[in-house]
Every structure is written in structure tokens, then in C-alpha cells.
Scaffold this motif. Structure first.
Motif, PDB file in Angstrom:
ATOM      1  N   MET A  43       0.855  -1.189   0.000  1.00 17.13           N
ATOM      2  CA  MET A  43       0.000   0.000   0.000  1.00 17.13           C
ATOM      3  C   MET A  43       0.891   1.239   0.000  1.00 17.13           C
ATOM      4  N   ALA A  44       0.639   2.128  -0.944  1.00 14.68           N
ATOM      5  CA  ALA A  44       1.546   3.257  -1.148  1.00 14.68           C
ATOM      6  C   ALA A  44       1.290   4.362  -0.129  1.00 14.68           C
ATOM      7  N   VAL A  45       2.306   5.210   0.051  1.00 15.04           N
ATOM      8  CA  VAL A  45       2.206   6.330   0.973  1.00 15.04           C
ATOM      9  C   VAL A  45       1.921   7.596   0.180  1.00 15.04           C
ATOM     10  N   GLY A  46       0.934   8.358   0.623  1.00 12.35           N
ATOM     11  CA  GLY A  46       0.625   9.630  -0.029  1.00 12.35           C
ATOM     12  C   GLY A  46       1.719  10.635   0.289  1.00 12.35           C
ATOM     13  N   GLN A  47       2.072  11.431  -0.681  1.00 11.83           N
ATOM     14  CA  GLN A  47       3.197  12.328  -0.496  1.00 11.83           C
ATOM     15  C   GLN A  47       2.872  13.722  -0.992  1.00 11.83           C
ATOM     16  N   VAL A  48       3.529  14.680  -0.392  1.00 16.09           N
ATOM     17  CA  VAL A  48       3.373  16.051  -0.855  1.00 16.09           C
ATOM     18  C   VAL A  48       4.120  16.206  -2.175  1.00 16.09           C
ATOM     19  N   THR A  49       3.579  17.044  -3.051  1.00 14.27           N
ATOM     20  CA  THR A  49       4.208  17.217  -4.349  1.00 14.27           C
ATOM     21  C   THR A  49       4.364  18.715  -4.631  1.00 14.27           C
ATOM     22  N   PRO A  50       5.414  19.139  -5.349  1.00 13.34           N
ATOM     23  CA  PRO A  50       5.559  20.563  -5.657  1.00 13.34           C
ATOM     24  C   PRO A  50       4.337  21.072  -6.429  1.00 13.34           C
ATOM     25  N   GLY A  51       3.867  22.254  -6.078  1.00  9.02           N
ATOM     26  CA  GLY A  51       2.690  22.822  -6.733  1.00  9.02           C
ATOM     27  C   GLY A  51       1.406  22.498  -5.997  1.00  9.02           C
ATOM     28  N   GLN A  52       1.497  21.671  -4.940  1.00  9.66           N
ATOM     29  CA  GLN A  52       0.292  21.281  -4.195  1.00  9.66           C
ATOM     30  C   GLN A  52      -0.184  22.419  -3.293  1.00  9.66           C
ATOM     31  N   LEU A  53      -1.498  22.575  -3.195  1.00 10.68           N
ATOM     32  CA  LEU A  53      -2.100  23.604  -2.341  1.00 10.68           C
ATOM     33  C   LEU A  53      -2.182  23.089  -0.904  1.00 10.68           C
ATOM     34  N   VAL A  54      -1.697  23.916   0.027  1.00 11.64           N
ATOM     35  CA  VAL A  54      -1.750  23.534   1.439  1.00 11.64           C
ATOM     36  C   VAL A  54      -2.315  24.698   2.248  1.00 11.64           C
ATOM     37  N   LEU A  55      -2.869  24.363   3.388  1.00 11.89           N
ATOM     38  CA  LEU A  55      -3.443  25.376   4.274  1.00 11.89           C
ATOM     39  C   LEU A  55      -2.655  25.359   5.577  1.00 11.89           C
ATOM     40  N   SER A  56      -2.198  26.543   5.993  1.00 11.20           N
ATOM     41  CA  SER A  56      -1.452  26.609   7.239  1.00 11.20           C
ATOM     42  C   SER A  56      -2.409  26.459   8.410  1.00 11.20           C
ATOM     43  N   ARG A  57      -2.042  25.607   9.339  1.00 11.55           N
ATOM     44  CA  ARG A  57      -2.887  25.352  10.504  1.00 11.55           C
ATOM     45  C   ARG A  57      -2.291  25.923  11.784  1.00 11.55           C
ATOM     46  N   ASN A  58      -0.990  26.162  11.781  1.00 12.61           N
ATOM     47  CA  ASN A  58      -0.341  26.696  12.977  1.00 12.61           C
ATOM     48  C   ASN A  58       0.640  27.780  12.588  1.00 12.61           C
ATOM     49  N   GLY A  59       0.805  28.747  13.484  1.00 16.99           N
ATOM     50  CA  GLY A  59       1.772  29.820  13.258  1.00 16.99           C
ATOM     51  C   GLY A  59       1.061  31.105  12.901  1.00 16.99           C
ATOM     52  N   ARG A  60       1.874  32.159  12.693  1.00 21.53           N
ATOM     53  CA  ARG A  60       1.252  33.456  12.418  1.00 21.53           C
ATOM     54  C   ARG A  60       0.582  33.505  11.056  1.00 21.53           C
ATOM     55  N   ASP A  61       0.919  32.534  10.190  1.00 30.62           N
ATOM     56  CA  ASP A  61       0.274  32.485   8.868  1.00 30.62           C
ATOM     57  C   ASP A  61      -0.941  31.543   8.850  1.00 30.62           C
ATOM     58  N   GLN A  62      -1.414  31.217  10.043  1.00 29.42           N
ATOM     59  CA  GLN A  62      -2.564  30.317  10.193  1.00 29.42           C
ATOM     60  C   GLN A  62      -3.721  30.714   9.257  1.00 29.42           C
ATOM     61  N   ASN A  63      -4.341  29.677   8.662  1.00 27.02           N
ATOM     62  CA  ASN A  63      -5.509  29.854   7.798  1.00 27.02           C
ATOM     63  C   ASN A  63      -5.218  30.516   6.453  1.00 27.02           C
ATOM     64  N   ARG A  64      -3.954  30.656   6.106  1.00 32.27           N
ATOM     65  CA  ARG A  64      -3.614  31.133   4.769  1.00 32.27           C
ATOM     66  C   ARG A  64      -3.292  29.928   3.885  1.00 32.27           C
ATOM     67  N   TYR A  65      -3.605  30.095   2.611  1.00 32.64           N
ATOM     68  CA  TYR A  65      -3.274  29.052   1.635  1.00 32.64           C
ATOM     69  C   TYR A  65      -1.922  29.329   0.982  1.00 32.64           C
ATOM     70  N   PHE A  66      -1.179  28.267   0.718  1.00 32.20           N
ATOM     71  CA  PHE A  66       0.134  28.380   0.081  1.00 32.20           C
ATOM     72  C   PHE A  66       0.292  27.274  -0.955  1.00 32.20           C
ATOM     73  N   LEU A  67       1.277  27.452  -1.823  1.00 34.77           N
ATOM     74  CA  LEU A  67       1.677  26.350  -2.695  1.00 34.77           C
ATOM     75  C   LEU A  67       3.025  25.808  -2.215  1.00 34.77           C
ATOM     76  N   VAL A  68       3.189  24.503  -2.358  1.00 34.20           N
ATOM     77  CA  VAL A  68       4.459  23.870  -2.000  1.00 34.20           C
ATOM     78  C   VAL A  68       5.474  24.173  -3.104  1.00 34.20           C
TER      79      VAL A  68
END
Lengths: 251, 96
Positions: free
Chosen positions: B1-26
Motif C-alpha cells: 500500500m503506497a504512501v501519499g506524499q506532498v508534491t511541488p505545486g500542491q495547495l496547502v493550508l497553514s494550521r499553525n503559526g502566524r500564517d494560520q488559515n492562509r493558503y500556500f503552494l508547495v
């Protein structure tokens, strides 16, 4: 942390691996037009339990079955159900089993009845890319030597490798470090040592490498809906080179 | 069973830190625990944020063109990253 296995741990993993390989052999015999993936799943679970082993996938992060059955454009993690196999399909079957809590994990993609030549080429290239990767799993090489060899072989054959899902270390947990991508630069990553155990699993697409996950949160399909194949072995790195743990006795 | 992995260009949402709740690209995967992320606005592509994977929520969305550029070793512009994120958020229901 990458866990190096002792001789006793490897013995358990060899047992688990053999059972996985035998289960896949049963699956290969059972695949034919008209069979449902749920029937295959039941057969796999029965076989594994008869051997005194446990299915590794069932209940893993909520996965409901013993096998992952992925048909045609489905890449990995398809959930068995009432869909009937049809002549001309390809089906990837991924199985894990554990003995004394040590896991084996392997996958094959098999044709259903008669398939066309280009699909057969996809299966052949994917299977061969796994072996090209395993060949690099030697002491002193680096992890991405495996990754790079797979990518190069696949792309030379004009197919693409999935990026978003990767192979993994395996042992007492089904997913351990390190991650084993099927792409990347040679000569990078951790140095390979005796006692490392890896599940190497190229997922190869006929079209784009891009994939997406369906609403069931498991089934991964190709973005362009073109077919995909998947082969996997659990291997151990030994002083004598790579040892395939997921194989049948005498194979 | 394969492991899901982050990939460049993927959209992520910050959950912790001062940038919390902002969207970013990897932009880059540094190792299994750390990524470089940017949004082209708050965090520019030439000063991306090094972020722990566990402080992010990963989405299934990948901006293919930017992913391809990054794979080829090219850096997208701030405008490209920013507009790609906006476009994604406007056109799709982000499944988390």
C-alpha cells in the motif's frame, strides 16, 4: 528513523512475505471476467487467515478490506466492491499480511482475459521497472539510486511515474521511514545498509503522471483517465544484495 | 500500500503559526518533515517559508503548470503563484 532489522525480524518478514506472494498467486488464478473485486477480497482474507497471518490493510487508517483492487485508470487504493471484471480490463491487486506483527506488502497488475498490446506493454514496463529499481537496492548505493533507475526506465519507455504516492520502509509497522519515491536524482538520499527493508512500488501511468483521489478518500485515479499499472515487492538489503521477501517458496 | 506524499505545486493550508488559515503552494520538499511554501503575497517565492508538514493541512489540489516548472528547476513568479491560488479557491470547493 530507519529501522535496521535483525536476522530474527527478517525471518518473520520472510514468512509474511511468502504468504503475501502466495495470496497474490491465488488472486492471479481467480481473476477472470465476471468476478467481482469483493470476491477476490474475501478469497485473499481467507487465505491469509488460514496461514495464521493477519491482513495488514484491513482497518489501516480505516481502509475496509484486505486487498486494494484498482481497475484500469484507478492507480492504487481501490476499495473492493460489486464491480465485475470485464474482458480487456487490467486490475492491480495490492496485499499486505503480518506474521508476529511483521509485515509484507506486494502488488501485481494482471490482465482480465484478452488485453490490447499497448496495455500489455504498460504491465511489462511497470514490472520490469520494479526489478530495475530492486537491482539498485545494494549496500553503499543511495536510496534515490533506486528511484532514479525506475524513473529512467519508465520514461525511456514513454510512460510516466506517479509522484504523489511513493513506496516506503516496512517492518513492524507497515509504513516506516524512509519514503521511497519512484523518481528523483541518482546519488542522493540515505545510504543503503544491510538490514533495511523497503517496499518498492512503481505506479506507472500510460498518460500524465498526475493523479487525484476520489470522493471515497481512497481510490486514486489518473487525471486523464488513462490506464495505470502497479507492481510492488518488499525487499531486504543484505550483504549478498537485494533479497525479495515477497515471493513464493522455490520462486 | 503506497504512501501519499506532498508534491511541488500542491495547495496547502497553514494550521499553525502566524500564517494560520492562509493558503500556500508547495515550492520544495526539503525532507519528509519540512517544506518550502509561498503564496506570492504574504510570502514571496524568493523568501519562501520553511514549514513543518504537521503544521499544514494538505489538500488534494495541485497546480499542474507550477508543479511542472518546479520539477524542471524553474521558479514561478509571485504573480503566477498568487493567481493560481486565487483561481483554485474560486473555481473549486476545497476538500480538506
Amino acid at each position: 528513523m530507519i529501522v535496521l532489522k535483525t536476522a530474527r525480524e527478517l525471518a518473520y518478514m520472510r514468512d509474511a512475505g511468502r504468504i503475501v506472494a502466495e495470496t497474490l498467486q491465488e488472486m492471479e488464478k481467480a481473476v477472470k471476467p465476471g468476478v467481482t473485486t469483493a470476491e477476490l477480497d474475501a478469497k485473499a482474507e481467507d487465505y491469509i487467515r488460514q496461514q495464521g497471518a493477519k491482513p495488514s490493510f484491513k482497518g489501516y487508517q480505516g481502509f475496509p478490506a484486505t486487498i486494494c483492487s484498482s481497475i484500469n485508470e484507478q492507480v492504487v487504493h481501490g476499495i473492493p466492491g460489486l464491480r465485475k471484471l470485464e474482458n480487456g480490463d487490467i486490475i492491480s491487486i495490492d496485499v499486505g499480511a503480518s506474521v508476529n506483527d511483521y509485515h509484507g506488502d506486494a502488488a501485481i497488475t494482471v490482465p482480465v482475459g484478452e488485453i490490447d498490446a499497448e496495455l500489455q506493454r504498460l504491465l511489462d514496463v511497470t514490472r520490469q521497472s520494479l526489478h530495475v529499481g530492486i537491482e539498485q537496492a545494494r549496500i553503499g548505493n543511495r536510496l534515490f539510486d533506486i528511484s532514479h533507475a525506475i524513473q529512467e526506465y519508465v520514461e525511456d519507455n514513454r510512460f510516466s511515474v506517479v509522484r504523489q504516492f511513493v513506496g516506503h520502509g516496512i517492518g513492524k509497522k507497515m509504513h516506516e521511514e524512509p519514503q521511497v519515491p519512484n523518481y528523483g536524482p541518482a546519488g542522493r538520499g540515505p545510504r543503503l545498509q544491510a538490514g533495511m527493508t523497503l517496499a518498492i512500488e512503481p505506479m506507472v501511468n500510460a498518460g500524465t503522471w498526475e493523479v487525484e483521489t476520489k470522493e471515497d478518500q481512497w481510490t486514486v485515479v489518473t487525471k486523464d483517465m488513462k490506464p495505470s499499472a502497479h507492481f510492488e515487492h518488499t525487499i531486504a538489503i543484505t550483504d549478498d544484495g537485494p533479497e525479495i521477501l515477497t515471493r513464493t517458496r522455490g520462486a | 500500500m503506497a504512501v501519499g506524499q506532498v508534491t511541488p505545486g500542491q495547495l496547502v493550508l497553514s494550521r499553525n503559526g502566524r500564517d494560520q488559515n492562509r493558503y500556500f503552494l508547495v515550492l520544495k520538499i526539503l525532507d519528509p518533515d519540512y517544506l518550502l511554501i509561498a503564496d506570492g503575497r504574504y510570502r514571496k517565492v524568493d523568501t519562501p517559508k520553511k514549514k513543518k508538514v504537521k503544521h499544514l493541512q494538505l489538500t488534494e489540489l495541485v497546480v499542474a503548470e507550477i508543479g511542472e516548472m518546479l520539477q524542471q528547476g524553474k521558479t514561478p513568479t509571485n504573480t503566477q503563484v498568487d493567481s493560481a491560488i486565487r483561481q483554485l479557491l474560486e473555481t473549486v470547493e476545497v476538500g480538506l
